[in-house]
Write an enzyme that holds these catalytic residues in place. Sequence first.
Site, PDB file in Angstrom:
ATOM      1  N   GLU A 166       3.075 -11.906   1.501  1.00  0.00           N
ATOM      2  CA  GLU A 166       3.379 -11.794   0.073  1.00  0.00           C
ATOM      3  C   GLU A 166       4.552 -12.672  -0.368  1.00  0.00           C
ATOM      4  OE1 GLU A 166       3.763  -7.719  -1.150  1.00  0.00           O
ATOM      5  OE2 GLU A 166       1.720  -7.213  -0.564  1.00  0.00           O
ATOM      6  N   GLU A 351      -3.663  -5.314   3.719  1.00  0.00           N
ATOM      7  CA  GLU A 351      -2.994  -4.060   3.334  1.00  0.00           C
ATOM      8  C   GLU A 351      -3.794  -3.405   2.224  1.00  0.00           C
ATOM      9  OE1 GLU A 351       1.160  -4.284   2.186  1.00  0.00           O
ATOM     10  OE2 GLU A 351       1.612  -5.638   3.851  1.00  0.00           O
TER      11      GLU A 351
END
Length: 448
Positions: A166, A351
């Site tokens: 991220e 995720e």
Amino acid sequence: METKQFPDNFLWGVATSAYQIEGAPLADGAGPSDWHQFTRENGRIVDGGNGDVACDHYNRYDDDIRLIAELGVGAYRFSVSWSRIFPQGVGPKNPKGLDFYDRLVDGLLARGIEPFLTLHHWDLPAALAARGGWLNRDSSEWFGEYAHTLFRALKDRVRFWTTHNEPWVVMHNGYVKGVHPPGRADLSQAATTAHNLLRAHGRAVQAFRADPTGKIGVVVNLEPKDPASGDPRDIAAANAADAYMNRFFLDPLLLGSYPKELPPLFGAAWPAFPEDDMRLIREPFDYLGVNYYTRSVNRADPAVAPDGAAPVRQQDSTYTEMGWEVHSQGLARTLLWLKQRYGDIALFVTENGAAFADPPEERGAIRDHARVDYLRGHLRAAHQAIGEGVNLQGYFVWSLFDNFEWTFGYTKRFGVLGVDFATQRRTPKLSAEFYRETVGSRGRNLFT
Ligand code: FCB
């Protein structure tokens, strides 16, 4: 009758990250990370928490591997703490830091669990933060050197590698909102950080190719950006939000240029990047990891920088403890959108999960029905996307444990295993049982 199942070779896993679970951040010669320092600044973390102990995984990893194995999963996604390997970020290595991951990898493999290793899940050596961190153009060389060291040590056993987790959050939370290290609000620094994270990714991928084995990719957080109304201003805001979050990193990585919306959104804060950098950034990689939690519905609000989009709460939707809308269809949409925009690259959901206020333990059980519903819905959406032709090769639940949720400290629980932070006792929740059945039946239980 058609049986609804996931493919045979689908990779099922659970995910964690170093700073959120390991504890013992300075053990065995490790250097401090920027997160170690940030959590020591007053008022940064809602409950005053930090990663000093976390899930004490650094000491309990062996038992934890057994718990992972009991879930029946085929893979474990974790990250390496850079400052354990290089206490000063660059220069002398700390062999004891490397030993920890060496033992972890061997322990996983001994139980038939595929290690899925992330090089950078947000924690940066403090020594490098002091030299400007990702703002420093040398950061790509620092990262390349660190990556190279790990490739040399573990590539014989680790097949799946991730450069960054991220990068958008590193940029946005660190340099726009200022709620993660280094706690700034400066759009021009944000753009430079993004660019250098991308260059560092390219350098690591180049180093990876020195030997032809294994797969390397990058993990991004994505969410559909829907307009709150048919008003052209809301539609434009949702598009700007999409460029800012979803395409900021993927367009340069896969198409070779930044979204055309970004320079006008950043205005004078958009730097003139050397054109040559784009070649490094576009270095071909093997798979894309998608972290999916929610979507957002946006209305135009010029006061919100840089995308001018303000999220609007939906009346009839359920929200998690993070304030994130539960919207499983958005996962299927996101996966299909990736294929349509960027082509048939291999995808993993790296995720997916939810924080809920779990009911108290009752006779050894935590009945987290809300989390089970969340996972079931999203796994169905993933299955649907495969049916529609998406090349999805695996799925990881966030998270194995309740853990240190960054700015939120220990107040948000994402685990399928509950953790009592006073005793370090782990208790499987109902969601752990549900996920074990899902993995064991390749998803057949989702449809009964
Ligand atoms: C993601 C992070 C992960 C965790 C979840 C809830 O943005 O990658 O570390 O905090 O959110």
